[in-house]
Each structure stands twice: as C-alpha cells, then as structure tokens.
Design a protein around this motif. Sequence first.
Motif, PDB file in Angstrom:
ATOM      1  N   PHE A 194      -2.205   6.710   4.652  1.00 39.16           N
ATOM      2  CA  PHE A 194      -1.033   7.303   4.011  1.00 39.16           C
ATOM      3  C   PHE A 194       0.188   6.521   4.454  1.00 39.16           C
ATOM      4  CE2 PHE A 194       2.531  10.082   3.400  1.00 39.16           C
ATOM      5  CZ  PHE A 194       2.218  10.790   2.242  1.00 39.16           C
ATOM      6  N   TRP A 195       1.095   6.269   3.501  1.00 36.33           N
ATOM      7  CA  TRP A 195       2.211   5.373   3.775  1.00 36.33           C
ATOM      8  C   TRP A 195       3.525   5.950   3.272  1.00 36.33           C
ATOM      9  CZ3 TRP A 195       0.725   0.528   5.882  1.00 36.33           C
ATOM     10  CH2 TRP A 195      -0.655   0.273   5.822  1.00 36.33           C
ATOM     11  N   LEU A 196       4.514   5.974   4.130  1.00 34.80           N
ATOM     12  CA  LEU A 196       5.907   6.176   3.733  1.00 34.80           C
ATOM     13  C   LEU A 196       6.600   4.843   3.969  1.00 34.80           C
ATOM     14  CD1 LEU A 196       6.854   9.710   5.145  1.00 34.80           C
ATOM     15  CD2 LEU A 196       6.529   9.043   2.752  1.00 34.80           C
ATOM     16  N   GLY A 197       6.505   3.982   2.974  1.00 27.44           N
ATOM     17  CA  GLY A 197       6.935   2.595   3.095  1.00 27.44           C
ATOM     18  C   GLY A 197       5.699   1.721   3.021  1.00 27.44           C
ATOM     19  N   LEU A 198       5.296   1.377   1.808  1.00 31.20           N
ATOM     20  CA  LEU A 198       4.042   0.642   1.598  1.00 31.20           C
ATOM     21  C   LEU A 198       4.299  -0.857   1.625  1.00 31.20           C
ATOM     22  CD1 LEU A 198       0.980   1.221   0.759  1.00 31.20           C
ATOM     23  CD2 LEU A 198       1.727   0.503  -1.528  1.00 31.20           C
ATOM     24  N   PRO A 199       3.586  -1.614   2.471  1.00 28.37           N
ATOM     25  CA  PRO A 199       3.733  -3.074   2.455  1.00 28.37           C
ATOM     26  C   PRO A 199       3.255  -3.657   1.125  1.00 28.37           C
ATOM     27  CG  PRO A 199       2.600  -2.320   4.446  1.00 28.37           C
ATOM     28  CD  PRO A 199       2.646  -1.157   3.512  1.00 28.37           C
ATOM     29  N   ALA A 200       3.872  -4.746   0.711  1.00 25.46           N
ATOM     30  CA  ALA A 200       3.496  -5.387  -0.553  1.00 25.46           C
ATOM     31  C   ALA A 200       2.033  -5.793  -0.563  1.00 25.46           C
ATOM     32  CB  ALA A 200       4.391  -6.602  -0.804  1.00 25.46           C
ATOM     33  N   ALA A 201       1.477  -6.088   0.603  1.00 26.81           N
ATOM     34  CA  ALA A 201       0.076  -6.512   0.679  1.00 26.81           C
ATOM     35  C   ALA A 201      -0.892  -5.417   0.229  1.00 26.81           C
ATOM     36  CB  ALA A 201      -0.260  -6.932   2.108  1.00 26.81           C
ATOM     37  N   GLU A 202      -0.424  -4.153   0.187  1.00 26.91           N
ATOM     38  CA  GLU A 202      -1.282  -3.044  -0.231  1.00 26.91           C
ATOM     39  C   GLU A 202      -1.113  -2.689  -1.706  1.00 26.91           C
ATOM     40  OE1 GLU A 202      -3.432  -1.931   1.885  1.00 26.91           O
ATOM     41  OE2 GLU A 202      -2.615  -2.800   3.733  1.00 26.91           O
ATOM     42  N   ASP A 203      -0.228  -3.369  -2.401  1.00 28.79           N
ATOM     43  CA  ASP A 203       0.079  -2.980  -3.783  1.00 28.79           C
ATOM     44  C   ASP A 203      -1.133  -2.997  -4.707  1.00 28.79           C
ATOM     45  OD1 ASP A 203       2.725  -2.317  -3.571  1.00 28.79           O
ATOM     46  OD2 ASP A 203       3.514  -4.201  -4.396  1.00 28.79           O
ATOM     47  N   ALA A 204      -2.066  -3.898  -4.477  1.00 25.10           N
ATOM     48  CA  ALA A 204      -3.210  -4.020  -5.374  1.00 25.10           C
ATOM     49  C   ALA A 204      -4.064  -2.756  -5.388  1.00 25.10           C
ATOM     50  CB  ALA A 204      -4.062  -5.225  -4.978  1.00 25.10           C
ATOM     51  N   ARG A 205      -3.930  -1.925  -4.358  1.00 32.14           N
ATOM     52  CA  ARG A 205      -4.733  -0.700  -4.288  1.00 32.14           C
ATOM     53  C   ARG A 205      -4.059   0.485  -4.988  1.00 32.14           C
ATOM     54  NH1 ARG A 205      -6.020   1.715   0.650  1.00 32.14           N
ATOM     55  NH2 ARG A 205      -4.314   0.798   1.861  1.00 32.14           N
ATOM     56  N   VAL A 206      -2.821   0.304  -5.433  1.00 30.62           N
ATOM     57  CA  VAL A 206      -2.062   1.430  -5.962  1.00 30.62           C
ATOM     58  C   VAL A 206      -2.372   1.651  -7.433  1.00 30.62           C
ATOM     59  CG1 VAL A 206       0.241   2.337  -6.420  1.00 30.62           C
ATOM     60  CG2 VAL A 206      -0.213   1.097  -4.296  1.00 30.62           C
ATOM     61  N   SER A 207      -2.667   2.904  -7.766  1.00 34.56           N
ATOM     62  CA  SER A 207      -2.830   3.323  -9.151  1.00 34.56           C
ATOM     63  C   SER A 207      -1.487   3.833  -9.657  1.00 34.56           C
ATOM     64  CB  SER A 207      -3.875   4.435  -9.244  1.00 34.56           C
ATOM     65  OG  SER A 207      -3.876   4.997 -10.537  1.00 34.56           O
ATOM     66  N   PRO A 208      -0.910   3.185 -10.666  1.00 41.70           N
ATOM     67  CA  PRO A 208       0.378   3.664 -11.184  1.00 41.70           C
ATOM     68  C   PRO A 208       0.210   5.036 -11.846  1.00 41.70           C
ATOM     69  CG  PRO A 208      -0.110   1.417 -11.939  1.00 41.70           C
ATOM     70  CD  PRO A 208      -1.374   1.967 -11.367  1.00 41.70           C
ATOM     71  N   VAL A 209       1.130   5.940 -11.559  1.00 36.17           N
ATOM     72  CA  VAL A 209       1.053   7.252 -12.196  1.00 36.17           C
ATOM     73  C   VAL A 209       1.348   7.124 -13.687  1.00 36.17           C
ATOM     74  CG1 VAL A 209       1.679   8.503 -10.097  1.00 36.17           C
ATOM     75  CG2 VAL A 209       3.476   7.842 -11.723  1.00 36.17           C
ATOM     76  N   VAL A 210       0.720   7.995 -14.462  1.00 33.80           N
ATOM     77  CA  VAL A 210       1.020   8.103 -15.890  1.00 33.80           C
ATOM     78  C   VAL A 210       2.031   9.237 -16.040  1.00 33.80           C
ATOM     79  CG1 VAL A 210       0.083   8.601 -18.166  1.00 33.80           C
ATOM     80  CG2 VAL A 210      -1.263   7.272 -16.522  1.00 33.80           C
ATOM     81  N   PRO A 211       3.232   8.952 -16.553  1.00 34.47           N
ATOM     82  CA  PRO A 211       4.272   9.981 -16.598  1.00 34.47           C
ATOM     83  C   PRO A 211       3.828  11.223 -17.363  1.00 34.47           C
ATOM     84  CG  PRO A 211       5.220   7.824 -17.000  1.00 34.47           C
ATOM     85  CD  PRO A 211       3.730   7.633 -17.017  1.00 34.47           C
ATOM     86  N   PRO A 212       4.415  12.370 -17.000  1.00 32.37           N
ATOM     87  CA  PRO A 212       4.033  13.625 -17.654  1.00 32.37           C
ATOM     88  C   PRO A 212       4.656  13.752 -19.039  1.00 32.37           C
ATOM     89  CG  PRO A 212       5.840  14.015 -16.152  1.00 32.37           C
ATOM     90  CD  PRO A 212       5.454  12.567 -15.992  1.00 32.37           C
ATOM     91  N   PRO A 213       4.251  14.766 -19.794  1.00 31.95           N
ATOM     92  CA  PRO A 213       4.945  15.051 -21.054  1.00 31.95           C
ATOM     93  C   PRO A 213       6.410  15.363 -20.784  1.00 31.95           C
ATOM     94  CG  PRO A 213       2.928  16.367 -20.835  1.00 31.95           C
ATOM     95  CD  PRO A 213       3.169  15.719 -19.509  1.00 31.95           C
ATOM     96  N   PRO A 214       7.258  15.284 -21.815  1.00 36.08           N
ATOM     97  CA  PRO A 214       8.678  15.599 -21.610  1.00 36.08           C
ATOM     98  C   PRO A 214       8.846  16.988 -20.991  1.00 36.08           C
ATOM     99  CG  PRO A 214       8.347  14.635 -23.776  1.00 36.08           C
ATOM    100  CD  PRO A 214       6.981  14.857 -23.210  1.00 36.08           C
ATOM    101  N   SER A 215       9.766  17.078 -20.051  1.00 36.70           N
ATOM    102  CA  SER A 215       9.972  18.324 -19.325  1.00 36.70           C
ATOM    103  C   SER A 215      10.500  19.421 -20.243  1.00 36.70           C
ATOM    104  CB  SER A 215      10.963  18.103 -18.177  1.00 36.70           C
ATOM    105  OG  SER A 215      11.257  19.335 -17.553  1.00 36.70           O
TER     106      SER A 215
END
Length: 378
Positions: A194-215
């Motif tokens: 778990f990271w609060l401040g993710l190093p760039a070297a870990e970016d390949a593991r990140v799944s981008p969130v899919v934004p929700p429907p309009p609020s």
Amino acid sequence: MTTVQGEADERFAGLIGAFRSNLADGQELGGSLCVLVDGRPAVDVWGGWSDAARTAPWGRDTLTNVWSLSKTVSSLALLLLIDRGLVDPDAPVATYWPEFAAAGKQDVLVRHVMTHSSGVSGWDQPVTPDDILAVDAATDRLAAQAPWWPAGAASGYHLLDYGHLVHGIVRAVTGLSLGAFVADELAGPLGADFWLGLPAAEDARVSPVVPPPPSRLDLSALPPESPAVRTFAGPVLGAEITWTRAWRAAGVGGAGGQGNARSVARLNALVSGRGVVDGKRMLSAETVDRVFAAPIEGTDLVLGLPLRWGLGWGLRHELSTAYIPEGRVAFWGGWGGSLVTADVDRGVTFAYVMNRMSDGILASERGRTYLRAVYDAL
C-alpha cells in the motif's frame, strides 16, 4: 474474463460466486477481495481486467487508487502516535502543530480531526486540484484558514483534506511526511503493498479507475456558504486525475492511496486484531478500543446523511449504514464502491477494491452484496 484466481475457503463459495457473476455480466471490470479471520487469509482472490480496453488481466499484485479507503490508513498512522504517547486525541491540534491555531482554531482537538468534526472539511476558495497535490503547501493553507463551523458541534466529512490534516500532525510530531511514516511504520513492517506516494517504478502495476456515471448529487438548494457546497467545490475533482503521475506521487492521504484488497485488509487487521497481526503487537488493545469510545453522531454537514464517527473510522448507523454488521465494526468506503470493515468482536477483516467505479461516496450495491456473503458464510 470471469476466472477468479487466488485462494478461498470453501465456506466462502457464495462470495466467490457473486464476484464471478459480476465479472461475467460486466458490473465488475476488475478487482480483488480479501477476508481475514483472526488475521489469517480465508479469502484472497482477484479477477477481471486491469484496463478498460480489456487487454491486461488484473493480477495478484495489481494496484489501483482506493480513494477514501486511504483515510483508514491515515487514521492508523495517528493511532500509532497515540499508542506511543506522542499524540493525545483530546489535546488541541495546535499542541503539536502550532500554526494550526490560526484564525480561531486553537480549540480544535485531534479527536475533532479524526471524527470529521474539526470544522475544516476543505479549502477556502480559490483552490485547484494542482494546489492540493502540493501536499505541504496545501496543508499549510488549512492551518491558516478559519473553521467553517464550531469544532465538535457536528461532523462534516473531510472529503479530500483529511489526509492533509493528518499529515500536518504527523509531520509536526515526527518530521516525516504522512506517506513516509506509513511506509516506515505500517506498510513496511506489515508487508502491505500500500502506497501513499507511489514511485514511478510501480506505475506498470496500476489499474486506472474507470470513472463513475455522472453524479446525481444536487447541491443547488444549499447556500453557497454551506459546508457541503464549500467541501465539494474545493476543489472539484474528476476521477481522471488519478491517472496522472502527479496524483500518484503526491500521496494524498484522504483519497490517493494505491493498493488492493489484500493490503487494505492487512492494514485494517490492526483494528480487528486489537493491535496484533501475525502475532506481532503494534498497538495496544486499549488504543484500538478508543476507536469505538465517544463517537460523534448526527446528520453530517457535508454528506447530508445520519452518520456515526468513531476515532478515524465510520461506525454503523441504523439509518444510513445498516448493511454494516452490528457490534464493534470500524469501516469506511471509497468513492466508487470500495469497502473495508474491521470487526473487532468477530476478529474478521473484509476488503473489496475494484476499478469500475459506481456512483456514490459510500458502499456500492456490489460491495454490500459481497459483505453480506462474507457474513452469511461466517
């Protein structure tokens, strides 16, 4: 991709079935589930896709932005300092962070920050998303501004600035940023990814969130000076900001944590285990008990819901969060539907993290379904 990978005790077949079904019909894109019973993994599974184009599977060590589940980890940082006698929750924040006394905040207690009742639930305008990513400067801005309501009078969800306020206290007491303190004192010792401040070297593991429907949130009937309008407008964020390197690097302790169900559960197991994980005591049982002592309850000035706040976590409220089991259960959800519960009475920790966001701040129907399946199995 409806294959669910990982391991799960047979009694949790209903939970796995619900997850598989949501993957099959597209309600889920990708995600992970973890259940710890007395600190031991009973469920550790993942499945689906890491990207909206469905080209990369969600893997064992996939990370994603967990939004307000981050707040539980920020709260753990303060609990550690409380346990070590370095912070008193009933002392003024300014005892540790003198600058915070400015503009009439001298009587705001650490407890008020942790129960979202400090009166400082966002930034005075003008403020931009880029401003809050400069965490030290954004934290200093909070110290300088006046509160929006009297501390302790009511809760008002500290939507984006909770981690900044915790950072201000942690920085003043330890000299470390909140992200560094979490890495050194929590994630590192517990082996939690778990990271609060993710190093760039870990970016390949990140799944981008899919934004929700309009609020569907409509604040038009509220006066502009209301805490709800000021909090949600200060600043307005789209989920797309989490796709940026600047967001991942900043370590926004209220909303920017990068993790998965396994790491979120392992950290929150410190609460359900009354301070012990894998036989290692990191908090006293008495410190964990303080999470549930003297909660603040009432209609939240920001979310407009009847809520019950313990020391750093939400607690069950019959009118708004009746899906949380009865008893001493600390919980919170992340924007889009992620959920974590830490059940002290039963020694159970549950975490659900995903990438396809639903509408709403609190738990989604998917999260509630999974949580029911866990307790049905138990």
